[in-house]
Design a protein around this motif. Structure first.
Motif, PDB file in Angstrom:
ATOM      1  N   PRO A  69       0.820  -1.209   0.000  1.00  0.00           N
ATOM      2  CA  PRO A  69       0.000   0.000   0.000  1.00  0.00           C
ATOM      3  C   PRO A  69       0.857   1.265   0.000  1.00  0.00           C
ATOM      4  CG  PRO A  69      -0.894  -1.603   1.532  1.00  0.00           C
ATOM      5  CD  PRO A  69       0.434  -2.146   1.090  1.00  0.00           C
ATOM      6  N   GLY A  70       0.672   2.109  -0.987  1.00  0.00           N
ATOM      7  CA  GLY A  70       1.408   3.361  -1.055  1.00  0.00           C
ATOM      8  C   GLY A  70       2.810   3.269  -1.600  1.00  0.00           C
ATOM      9  N   VAL A  71       3.198   2.120  -2.166  1.00  0.00           N
ATOM     10  CA  VAL A  71       4.525   1.950  -2.771  1.00  0.00           C
ATOM     11  C   VAL A  71       4.323   1.319  -4.144  1.00  0.00           C
ATOM     12  CG1 VAL A  71       6.810   0.893  -2.588  1.00  0.00           C
ATOM     13  CG2 VAL A  71       5.596   1.617  -0.513  1.00  0.00           C
ATOM     14  N   ALA A  72       4.819   1.988  -5.199  1.00  0.00           N
ATOM     15  CA  ALA A  72       4.561   1.504  -6.551  1.00  0.00           C
ATOM     16  C   ALA A  72       5.788   1.641  -7.435  1.00  0.00           C
ATOM     17  CB  ALA A  72       3.390   2.266  -7.168  1.00  0.00           C
ATOM     18  N   VAL A  73       5.861   0.786  -8.453  1.00  0.00           N
ATOM     19  CA  VAL A  73       6.907   0.850  -9.473  1.00  0.00           C
ATOM     20  C   VAL A  73       6.310   1.490 -10.714  1.00  0.00           C
ATOM     21  CG1 VAL A  73       8.577  -0.457 -10.850  1.00  0.00           C
ATOM     22  CG2 VAL A  73       7.919  -1.278  -8.577  1.00  0.00           C
ATOM     23  N   ALA A  74       7.077   2.419 -11.338  1.00  0.00           N
ATOM     24  CA  ALA A  74       6.609   3.118 -12.519  1.00  0.00           C
ATOM     25  C   ALA A  74       7.786   3.378 -13.453  1.00  0.00           C
ATOM     26  CB  ALA A  74       5.945   4.446 -12.130  1.00  0.00           C
ATOM     27  N   TYR A  75       7.492   3.612 -14.722  1.00  0.00           N
ATOM     28  CA  TYR A  75       8.538   4.007 -15.671  1.00  0.00           C
ATOM     29  C   TYR A  75       9.031   5.411 -15.341  1.00  0.00           C
ATOM     30  CZ  TYR A  75       7.890   0.208 -19.139  1.00  0.00           C
ATOM     31  OH  TYR A  75       7.852  -0.990 -19.793  1.00  0.00           O
ATOM     32  N   GLU A  76      10.348   5.596 -15.347  1.00  0.00           N
ATOM     33  CA  GLU A  76      10.923   6.886 -14.992  1.00  0.00           C
ATOM     34  C   GLU A  76      10.584   7.984 -15.997  1.00  0.00           C
ATOM     35  OE1 GLU A  76      15.113   6.233 -14.822  1.00  0.00           O
ATOM     36  OE2 GLU A  76      15.340   5.917 -16.985  1.00  0.00           O
ATOM     37  N   ARG A  77      10.277   7.614 -17.233  1.00  0.00           N
ATOM     38  CA  ARG A  77      10.037   8.611 -18.282  1.00  0.00           C
ATOM     39  C   ARG A  77       8.786   9.436 -18.022  1.00  0.00           C
ATOM     40  NH1 ARG A  77       9.616   5.097 -23.511  1.00  0.00           N
ATOM     41  NH2 ARG A  77       9.243   7.119 -24.514  1.00  0.00           N
ATOM     42  N   ASN A  78       7.868   8.940 -17.211  1.00  0.00           N
ATOM     43  CA  ASN A  78       6.621   9.662 -16.927  1.00  0.00           C
ATOM     44  C   ASN A  78       6.818  10.572 -15.716  1.00  0.00           C
ATOM     45  OD1 ASN A  78       4.993   8.409 -19.040  1.00  0.00           O
ATOM     46  ND2 ASN A  78       5.276   6.544 -17.850  1.00  0.00           N
ATOM     47  N   ALA A  79       7.669  11.579 -15.908  1.00  0.00           N
ATOM     48  CA  ALA A  79       8.136  12.396 -14.791  1.00  0.00           C
ATOM     49  C   ALA A  79       7.013  13.186 -14.130  1.00  0.00           C
ATOM     50  CB  ALA A  79       9.228  13.351 -15.279  1.00  0.00           C
ATOM     51  N   VAL A  80       6.085  13.690 -14.904  1.00  0.00           N
ATOM     52  CA  VAL A  80       5.020  14.511 -14.328  1.00  0.00           C
ATOM     53  C   VAL A  80       4.088  13.651 -13.474  1.00  0.00           C
ATOM     54  CG1 VAL A  80       3.051  15.994 -14.860  1.00  0.00           C
ATOM     55  CG2 VAL A  80       5.152  16.184 -16.201  1.00  0.00           C
ATOM     56  N   THR A  81       3.678  12.512 -14.007  1.00  0.00           N
ATOM     57  CA  THR A  81       2.810  11.616 -13.238  1.00  0.00           C
ATOM     58  C   THR A  81       3.512  11.125 -11.983  1.00  0.00           C
ATOM     59  OG1 THR A  81       1.690  10.907 -15.256  1.00  0.00           O
ATOM     60  CG2 THR A  81       1.474   9.482 -13.324  1.00  0.00           C
ATOM     61  N   ASN A  82       4.782  10.776 -12.100  1.00  0.00           N
ATOM     62  CA  ASN A  82       5.525  10.288 -10.934  1.00  0.00           C
ATOM     63  C   ASN A  82       5.635  11.370  -9.863  1.00  0.00           C
ATOM     64  OD1 ASN A  82       5.837   7.897 -12.310  1.00  0.00           O
ATOM     65  ND2 ASN A  82       7.921   8.331 -12.991  1.00  0.00           N
ATOM     66  N   ALA A  83       5.828  12.607 -10.279  1.00  0.00           N
ATOM     67  CA  ALA A  83       5.896  13.703  -9.303  1.00  0.00           C
ATOM     68  C   ALA A  83       4.552  13.868  -8.601  1.00  0.00           C
ATOM     69  CB  ALA A  83       6.296  15.000 -10.006  1.00  0.00           C
ATOM     70  N   ARG A  84       3.462  13.716  -9.326  1.00  0.00           N
ATOM     71  CA  ARG A  84       2.138  13.805  -8.705  1.00  0.00           C
ATOM     72  C   ARG A  84       1.935  12.672  -7.700  1.00  0.00           C
ATOM     73  NH1 ARG A  84      -1.669  17.132 -10.818  1.00  0.00           N
ATOM     74  NH2 ARG A  84      -3.382  15.763 -10.181  1.00  0.00           N
ATOM     75  N   LEU A  85       2.406  11.476  -8.052  1.00  0.00           N
ATOM     76  CA  LEU A  85       2.302  10.351  -7.124  1.00  0.00           C
ATOM     77  C   LEU A  85       3.080  10.648  -5.838  1.00  0.00           C
ATOM     78  CD1 LEU A  85       2.688   7.402  -9.650  1.00  0.00           C
ATOM     79  CD2 LEU A  85       0.679   7.848  -8.240  1.00  0.00           C
TER      80      LEU A  85
END
Length: 402
Positions: free
Chosen positions: A352-368
């Motif tokens: 819960p609250g920990v996820a793996v994502a592609y680094e290229r999606n910088a805006v979405t990752n920052a929102r997360l």
């Protein structure tokens, strides 16, 4: 670790702590992709294979570093191919392809029967050309070019989410819609049928049934599934799955979610994934457009309600006032569209609250991150050419119960 060391298998949510997962490290099958065939094999480009492997290794290392057991489909398949029953089953399956004809099919069966398990597993995944196969007495073979495939490669094998999905303590070996992928389930199914690790696991779906793919199946909460229907999963497949999980009593509500039938939205998990028990990352236009039909058991029948807004139906089914949405991109429509295409919504929750994502999606990752989601980023410039992210590349087989 042997199957006897596991007290249980099962997945009842998208976010319970991940304990065990099935991956496929991309290999020689990606080297079969050319500008001539990549479209038919469902890739949008020609990946740099060594870089794709390095990216996948980084993904696997991220999982291992967080205490997740990583199982590889190729290794499991090879172990099964030491068993005569499994070996005969998969050889019969591939050599029965009606495109081969009787003569070439029989010759292929003899060819494969002479291979050791390691080589056989490689050929079944990476494919086999006319040149590699050698001489034949068949007309079909004579009319083929040297680079034509006697056995098609399976470059999408790395998207292990699609060919099987765990629901509670049972596994559904799915029915893949696209011709380029259908043989994947022959191999995945052999693993679940013959590997001792999965000997006692109930099987609740099989490839002979209506089209159903794992990327369309989200375990929103214990007892609640969302199933997307569109390019890959049919309404009939969703209905069949609903009946089977209701019969087992592991699910009480299935939300059937129609999605646009196009490449960018091939599965429900290209539009949204859970990153916490009551939080979801979602492409903003999907919040407005997605609707759901709510299915519940009604004796031997199904009670169907709706449609209504998906996010509202999900909150009601989960039993919360609202599900918090973290949008892909900012309010910038172009950024949101780019990051949705690059699998910004396709995250894999480790807990819960920990996820793996592609680094290229910088805006979405920052929102997360701003929303309090710890986001573990991995490279995906080459892996993404098959249109799949961390969730697509993983089939969880054990999570902590929520």
């Amino acid at each position: 670790m042997s199957s006897s060391e596991h007290s249980s298998y099962g997945v009842d949510s998208e976010v319970g702590r991940l304990r065990s997962v099935m991956l496929h490290r991309p290999g020689g099958e990606l080297r079969r992709l050319t500008p001539r065939n990549n479209g038919a094999l469902l890739f949008d480009g020609i990946p740099w294979v060594e870089r794709a492997q390095a990216e996948h290794d980084r993904f696997a290392r991220t999982l291992l570093d967080h205490g997740v057991e990583v199982l590889y489909v190729g290794a499991l398949l090879t172990e099964c191919l030491y068993l005569s029953e499994a070996r005969e089953e998969v050889i019969a399956s591939v050599s029965a392809d009606p495109r081969l004809g009787q003569i070439l099919g029989g010759e292929l069966r003899a060819y494969l029967s002479d291979l050791d398990p390691d080589r056989l597993a490689s050929v079944l995944i990476e494919g086999l050309t006319k040149e590699e196969f050698g001489d034949s007495h068949s007309l079909r073979h004579r009319l083929m070019r040297g680079t034509d495939f006697v056995i098609d490669p399976l470059p999408n094998m790395m998207f292990t989410r699609d060919s099987s999905v765990w629901i509670g303590d049972a596994v559904a070996v799915t029915s893949l819609a696209m011709p380029a992928r259908r043989r994947e389930t022959a191999l995945t199914g052999a693993v679940y049928r013959h590997h001792q690790r999965f000997a006692d696991v109930p099987k609740i779906y099989d490839p002979s049934l209506e089209h159903l793919e794992g990327g369309d199946v989200l375990a929103l909460a214990p007892g609640v599934l969302a199933v997307g229907v569109g390019e890959r999963t049919t309404p009939a497949g969703a209905e069949r799955l609903a009946r089977r999980v209701f019969e087992r009593g592991t699910v009480h509500t299935v939300l059937v979610v129609p999605i646009a039938q196009r490449r960018a939205t091939m599965h429900l998990d290209t539009l949204c994934t859970m990153v916490d028990a009551e939080r979801i990352v979602m492409y903003a236009p999907a919040e407005r457009r997605l609707e759901a039909y709510t299915l519940r058991p009604d004796g031997d029948d199904l009670a169907i309600e709706g449609p209504r807004r998906f996010i509202e139906a999900a909150a009601e089914a989960i039993g919360v006032e609202a599900v918090e949405i973290i949008h892909t991109g900012e309010r910038d429509v172009v950024t949101a569209e780019r990051e949705q295409w690059d699998d910004g919504n396709n995250t894999l929750a480790l807990s819960p609250g920990v996820a793996v994502a592609y680094e290229r999606n910088a805006v979405t990752n920052a929102r997360l991150e701003r929303a309090g989601i710890k986001t573990m980023t991995i490279p995906g410039s080459e892996l993404g050419s098959g249109r799949g992210g961390p969730r697509c590349m993983s089939c969880p087989i054990e999570r902590d119960r929520m």
